[in-house]
Design a protein around this motif. Sequence first.
Motif, short mmCIF file in Angstrom:
data_model
loop_
_atom_site.label_atom_id
_atom_site.label_comp_id
_atom_site.label_asym_id
_atom_site.label_seq_id
_atom_site.Cartn_x
_atom_site.Cartn_y
_atom_site.Cartn_z
N ARG A 31 18.00 -34.68 -3.61
CA ARG A 31 18.37 -36.00 -3.27
C ARG A 31 18.43 -36.18 -1.57
O ARG A 31 17.84 -36.94 -1.04
N ARG A 35 16.21 -38.12 1.22
CA ARG A 35 16.51 -38.84 1.79
C ARG A 35 16.40 -38.71 3.24
O ARG A 35 16.10 -39.67 4.02
N SER A 52 13.05 -36.84 -14.92
CA SER A 52 14.17 -37.79 -14.97
C SER A 52 14.84 -37.66 -13.33
O SER A 52 15.18 -38.77 -12.87
N GLY A 55 12.77 -39.21 -10.70
CA GLY A 55 12.78 -40.76 -10.89
C GLY A 55 14.17 -41.32 -10.38
O GLY A 55 14.20 -42.18 -9.51
N LEU A 56 15.25 -40.55 -10.70
CA LEU A 56 16.59 -40.92 -10.06
C LEU A 56 16.61 -40.58 -8.52
O LEU A 56 17.10 -41.66 -7.94
N LYS A 58 14.18 -40.76 -6.35
CA LYS A 58 13.35 -41.80 -5.98
C LYS A 58 14.06 -43.24 -5.70
O LYS A 58 14.14 -43.91 -4.72
N GLU A 59 14.80 -43.43 -6.86
CA GLU A 59 15.37 -44.78 -6.89
C GLU A 59 16.60 -44.54 -5.90
O GLU A 59 17.02 -45.81 -5.15
N GLU A 60 17.29 -43.78 -5.91
CA GLU A 60 18.63 -43.76 -4.83
C GLU A 60 18.20 -43.58 -3.51
O GLU A 60 19.10 -43.86 -2.74
N THR A 61 17.09 -42.92 -3.05
CA THR A 61 16.74 -42.87 -1.76
C THR A 61 15.70 -43.72 -1.30
O THR A 61 15.31 -43.77 -0.14
N ASN A 62 14.91 -44.32 -2.30
CA ASN A 62 13.91 -45.20 -1.89
C ASN A 62 12.73 -44.43 -1.24
O ASN A 62 12.02 -44.86 -0.11
N LYS A 63 12.47 -43.04 -1.60
CA LYS A 63 11.52 -42.36 -0.95
C LYS A 63 10.69 -41.97 -2.00
O LYS A 63 11.10 -41.58 -3.35
N ASP A 64 9.28 -41.71 -1.77
CA ASP A 64 8.31 -41.43 -2.98
C ASP A 64 7.89 -40.03 -2.67
O ASP A 64 7.36 -39.74 -3.86
#
Length: 310
Positions: A31, A35, A52, A55-56, A58-64
Amino acid sequence: MRFSFDKIPDLSGKVAIVTGANTGIGLVTARELARKNAHVFVASRSKDKGESAVGLIKEETNKDAVEFLQLDLQSLNSVKVAAETFLTRNLPLHILVNNAGIMATPFAKTVDGIQDQFGVNHIGHFVFTLLLLPTIKASAPSRIVNVSSHAHERAPPAGIEFEKLNDPEAHTSFQRYNQSKIANILFTLELNKRLSGTNVYCNSLHPGVIKTELTRGVVTDWGYWIKPILSVVSLFFLTPDDGALTQLYCATSPEIEEKNLRGKYFVPFGEVGEPITQAKDEELAKKLWDFSENFVKEKLDDDIFNKCYA
């Protein structure tokens, strides 16, 4: 002043693989690398848990730039396929964090017929690292980070009792774990020697005593009566966020290159520590390397080592 997430430099353009990154300190490590803009591969046995985690993150860092890489360290064939899958992408590899592990599990053997804690914690990572090594060297400056434990201090007087590894009566579940953890340090020692003259920085570490899923092996081996005790004791353990700091230091801190820190053993939080005497034994490190290579040659085609040493 201890290392912290905000001391991780910008990692734009860097590619990283973290094994066991679907949970615990591996997840936190992946993560935080993402970030700071690294392209991160979450290497995990379970596709569901791995995806999973992706996905988590990507969601927490807003990175793809986060991907799942299937890796089952209990199977050398799976390890080989995982490395080849990554290599077909023709990407560089700047950071490899060998974080995955099992602890104090009941005696069992891997698919390839070696005691599972030694097989997963050492042999699997040994092969994965060597298959990726030409790319890591070509991507230098680069880092290899091997997650060990202070449990290595309770390894047998010989360090590793090779002839007893597959004897179910020779060691307790924790003694098997201790030997696998001293193997992580010895592997680092010998690999660092072989990387002499390169800009690949290879180090090992003890992350601290952390509240993670790693204790599930203890419950399986000892029984569910131990769970309430572990719950109380774990109140004094580090969080996964704190537990990931030392490996993130080894993987990202500019100090590693500035101070030319190679073949070292680190303790929380990014401090150079002192492993036991057996873990600094260069002859034992070479013996472990030869044992590991011979075992793998019996299980996989020999030419993987020709590729590794290219």
